[in-house]
Design a protein around this motif. Structure first.
Motif, PDB file in Angstrom:
ATOM      1  N   ILE A 107      -3.196 -14.442 -55.489  1.00 38.90           N
ATOM      2  CA  ILE A 107      -4.367 -13.794 -54.890  1.00 38.90           C
ATOM      3  C   ILE A 107      -3.952 -12.380 -54.507  1.00 38.90           C
ATOM      4  CG2 ILE A 107      -6.051 -13.809 -53.015  1.00 38.90           C
ATOM      5  CD1 ILE A 107      -5.728 -16.835 -52.867  1.00 38.90           C
ATOM      6  N   ARG A 108      -4.777 -11.413 -54.899  1.00 40.94           N
ATOM      7  CA  ARG A 108      -4.518 -10.012 -54.585  1.00 40.94           C
ATOM      8  C   ARG A 108      -5.655  -9.495 -53.716  1.00 40.94           C
ATOM      9  NH1 ARG A 108      -4.361  -6.039 -59.531  1.00 40.94           N
ATOM     10  NH2 ARG A 108      -6.587  -6.250 -59.223  1.00 40.94           N
ATOM     11  N   ILE A 109      -5.312  -8.682 -52.721  1.00 34.09           N
ATOM     12  CA  ILE A 109      -6.308  -8.137 -51.805  1.00 34.09           C
ATOM     13  C   ILE A 109      -6.398  -6.636 -52.009  1.00 34.09           C
ATOM     14  CG2 ILE A 109      -6.960  -7.836 -49.393  1.00 34.09           C
ATOM     15  CD1 ILE A 109      -5.275 -10.322 -48.778  1.00 34.09           C
ATOM     16  N   LYS A 110      -7.620  -6.146 -52.118  1.00 32.86           N
ATOM     17  CA  LYS A 110      -7.868  -4.710 -52.205  1.00 32.86           C
ATOM     18  C   LYS A 110      -8.700  -4.302 -50.992  1.00 32.86           C
ATOM     19  CE  LYS A 110      -7.984  -4.208 -57.223  1.00 32.86           C
ATOM     20  NZ  LYS A 110      -8.801  -3.761 -58.352  1.00 32.86           N
ATOM     21  N   VAL A 111      -8.327  -3.185 -50.398  1.00 32.65           N
ATOM     22  CA  VAL A 111      -9.130  -2.644 -49.304  1.00 32.65           C
ATOM     23  C   VAL A 111     -10.164  -1.728 -49.925  1.00 32.65           C
ATOM     24  CG1 VAL A 111      -9.123  -1.263 -47.200  1.00 32.65           C
ATOM     25  CG2 VAL A 111      -7.226  -2.814 -47.680  1.00 32.65           C
ATOM     26  N   GLN A 112     -11.423  -2.067 -49.734  1.00 32.61           N
ATOM     27  CA  GLN A 112     -12.518  -1.261 -50.261  1.00 32.61           C
ATOM     28  C   GLN A 112     -13.445  -0.927 -49.104  1.00 32.61           C
ATOM     29  OE1 GLN A 112     -14.395  -3.299 -53.526  1.00 32.61           O
ATOM     30  NE2 GLN A 112     -12.865  -2.516 -54.963  1.00 32.61           N
ATOM     31  N   VAL A 113     -13.298   0.280 -48.635  1.00 33.93           N
ATOM     32  CA  VAL A 113     -14.123   0.721 -47.517  1.00 33.93           C
ATOM     33  C   VAL A 113     -15.532   0.969 -48.026  1.00 33.93           C
ATOM     34  CG1 VAL A 113     -14.393   2.449 -45.708  1.00 33.93           C
ATOM     35  CG2 VAL A 113     -12.111   1.765 -46.450  1.00 33.93           C
ATOM     36  N   ARG A 114     -16.468   0.339 -47.386  1.00 30.94           N
ATOM     37  CA  ARG A 114     -17.865   0.514 -47.774  1.00 30.94           C
ATOM     38  C   ARG A 114     -18.422   1.767 -47.124  1.00 30.94           C
ATOM     39  NH1 ARG A 114     -19.104  -5.514 -46.176  1.00 30.94           N
ATOM     40  NH2 ARG A 114     -18.067  -6.550 -47.884  1.00 30.94           N
ATOM     41  N   LYS A 115     -19.297   2.406 -47.833  1.00 34.64           N
ATOM     42  CA  LYS A 115     -19.933   3.585 -47.281  1.00 34.64           C
ATOM     43  C   LYS A 115     -20.893   3.144 -46.185  1.00 34.64           C
ATOM     44  CE  LYS A 115     -22.494   7.677 -48.597  1.00 34.64           C
ATOM     45  NZ  LYS A 115     -23.145   8.404 -49.681  1.00 34.64           N
ATOM     46  N   THR A 116     -20.675   3.650 -44.992  1.00 34.49           N
ATOM     47  CA  THR A 116     -21.540   3.286 -43.883  1.00 34.49           C
ATOM     48  C   THR A 116     -22.641   4.325 -43.733  1.00 34.49           C
ATOM     49  OG1 THR A 116     -20.108   4.439 -42.317  1.00 34.49           O
ATOM     50  CG2 THR A 116     -19.715   2.088 -42.642  1.00 34.49           C
ATOM     51  N   ILE A 117     -23.800   3.851 -43.499  1.00 35.22           N
ATOM     52  CA  ILE A 117     -24.936   4.728 -43.301  1.00 35.22           C
ATOM     53  C   ILE A 117     -25.081   4.953 -41.802  1.00 35.22           C
ATOM     54  CG2 ILE A 117     -27.423   4.967 -43.586  1.00 35.22           C
ATOM     55  CD1 ILE A 117     -27.136   3.081 -46.016  1.00 35.22           C
ATOM     56  N   GLU A 118     -25.072   6.215 -41.426  1.00 39.59           N
ATOM     57  CA  GLU A 118     -25.170   6.537 -40.018  1.00 39.59           C
ATOM     58  C   GLU A 118     -26.587   6.256 -39.535  1.00 39.59           C
ATOM     59  OE1 GLU A 118     -24.763  10.477 -37.293  1.00 39.59           O
ATOM     60  OE2 GLU A 118     -23.300  10.190 -38.897  1.00 39.59           O
ATOM     61  N   LYS A 119     -26.662   5.499 -38.456  1.00 38.06           N
ATOM     62  CA  LYS A 119     -27.960   5.159 -37.907  1.00 38.06           C
ATOM     63  C   LYS A 119     -28.503   6.361 -37.140  1.00 38.06           C
ATOM     64  CE  LYS A 119     -26.883   0.289 -37.344  1.00 38.06           C
ATOM     65  NZ  LYS A 119     -26.696  -0.792 -36.373  1.00 38.06           N
ATOM     66  N   PRO A 120     -29.753   6.684 -37.357  1.00 31.80           N
ATOM     67  CA  PRO A 120     -30.321   7.798 -36.604  1.00 31.80           C
ATOM     68  C   PRO A 120     -30.463   7.416 -35.131  1.00 31.80           C
ATOM     69  CG  PRO A 120     -32.016   6.723 -37.900  1.00 31.80           C
ATOM     70  CD  PRO A 120     -30.707   6.091 -38.273  1.00 31.80           C
ATOM     71  N   SER A 121     -30.318   8.407 -34.272  1.00 30.89           N
ATOM     72  CA  SER A 121     -30.446   8.123 -32.851  1.00 30.89           C
ATOM     73  C   SER A 121     -31.888   7.721 -32.561  1.00 30.89           C
ATOM     74  CB  SER A 121     -30.051   9.342 -32.024  1.00 30.89           C
ATOM     75  OG  SER A 121     -30.880  10.430 -32.363  1.00 30.89           O
ATOM     76  N   PRO A 122     -32.051   6.758 -31.652  1.00 33.54           N
ATOM     77  CA  PRO A 122     -33.407   6.278 -31.388  1.00 33.54           C
ATOM     78  C   PRO A 122     -34.271   7.383 -30.781  1.00 33.54           C
ATOM     79  CG  PRO A 122     -31.853   5.344 -29.819  1.00 33.54           C
ATOM     80  CD  PRO A 122     -31.058   6.095 -30.842  1.00 33.54           C
ATOM     81  N   VAL A 123     -35.501   7.404 -31.202  1.00 35.74           N
ATOM     82  CA  VAL A 123     -36.449   8.389 -30.720  1.00 35.74           C
ATOM     83  C   VAL A 123     -36.986   7.908 -29.376  1.00 35.74           C
ATOM     84  CG1 VAL A 123     -38.641   9.540 -31.215  1.00 35.74           C
ATOM     85  CG2 VAL A 123     -37.069   8.993 -33.074  1.00 35.74           C
ATOM     86  N   LYS A 124     -37.047   8.820 -28.441  1.00 32.88           N
ATOM     87  CA  LYS A 124     -37.559   8.485 -27.121  1.00 32.88           C
ATOM     88  C   LYS A 124     -39.019   8.062 -27.259  1.00 32.88           C
ATOM     89  CE  LYS A 124     -38.168  10.755 -22.726  1.00 32.88           C
ATOM     90  NZ  LYS A 124     -37.906  11.987 -21.998  1.00 32.88           N
ATOM     91  N   GLN A 125     -39.316   6.852 -26.798  1.00 34.12           N
ATOM     92  CA  GLN A 125     -40.648   6.318 -26.983  1.00 34.12           C
ATOM     93  C   GLN A 125     -41.473   6.314 -25.704  1.00 34.12           C
ATOM     94  OE1 GLN A 125     -40.077   2.469 -28.663  1.00 34.12           O
ATOM     95  NE2 GLN A 125     -39.290   3.248 -30.577  1.00 34.12           N
ATOM     96  N   LEU A 126     -40.808   6.260 -24.565  1.00 30.63           N
ATOM     97  CA  LEU A 126     -41.519   6.160 -23.301  1.00 30.63           C
ATOM     98  C   LEU A 126     -41.776   7.547 -22.751  1.00 30.63           C
ATOM     99  CD1 LEU A 126     -42.542   4.242 -21.100  1.00 30.63           C
ATOM    100  CD2 LEU A 126     -40.303   4.391 -20.063  1.00 30.63           C
ATOM    101  N   VAL A 127     -43.021   7.826 -22.439  1.00 32.58           N
ATOM    102  CA  VAL A 127     -43.399   9.109 -21.870  1.00 32.58           C
ATOM    103  C   VAL A 127     -44.031   8.829 -20.513  1.00 32.58           C
ATOM    104  CG1 VAL A 127     -44.836  11.157 -22.158  1.00 32.58           C
ATOM    105  CG2 VAL A 127     -43.774  10.098 -24.149  1.00 32.58           C
TER     106      VAL A 127
END
Length: 165
Positions: A107-127
């Motif tokens: 068994i051989r192991i390869k490290v494959q880093v997945r591209k992470t998608i940066e989550k947008p900061s939450p928009v302020k909803q309460l006014v």
């Protein structure tokens, strides 16, 4: 004497509606000349993935089976830390797969880093309305200046400052 408890919850399942049939997808894949040669290896890798996840449920959640070629299984780990943890469990994994009938010698192991998608900061909803801001401001100034109230007063002050129009 009758019980006053309500009847148990009943699911309202509508009968007669047909669910999509997966055989149509399988037929398409079998008829497509470019994909059909890949179908056996895809099925083999999927069953290997299930077997590995059953053998190492905690470790193998984020890992994937890449390929099985020449009796050598290649696995992908998302980071080096998980790869080293997986490497420690390889003897158990190899032995269990061989007991289950898989022709695997290494068994051989390869490290494959997945591209992470940066989550947008939450928009302020309460006014807050201006009267609500004024009420928070009045509350901040009406609290006694004691150590017990210091954090609450500071939080109210920040809330009023952030929501000033």
């Amino acid at each position: 004497m009758q019980s006053l408890t309500p009847p148990p919850f009943k699911l309202n399942i509508k009968r007669g509606r047909k669910l999509p049939d997966a055989s149509g997808i399988a037929n398409y894949l079998a008829r497509n000349d470019k994909i059909s040669p890949l179908l056996p290896s895809i099925k083999r890798n999927a069953s290997l993935q299930k077997e590995c996840a059953a053998i190492l449920p905690g470790v193998f959640d984020s890992c994937e089976v890449l390929q099985l070629a020449d009796e050598q299984l290649s696995l992908a780990a998302p980071n080096a830390s998980l790869a080293s943890k997986l490497k420690q469990t390889l003897p158990k994994l190899l032995a269990q797969l061989q007991l289950r009938g898989w022709q695997i010698n290494a068994i051989r192991i390869k490290v494959q880093v997945r591209k992470t998608i940066e989550k947008p900061s939450p928009v302020k909803q309460l006014v807050f309305t201006s009267s609500a801001i004024n009420a928070f401001d009045a509350l901040e100034h009406s609290l006694d200046d004691t150590p017990q109230n210091a954090e609450l007063r500071a939080a109210l002050h920040r809330l009023v400052q952030r929501n000033q129009v």
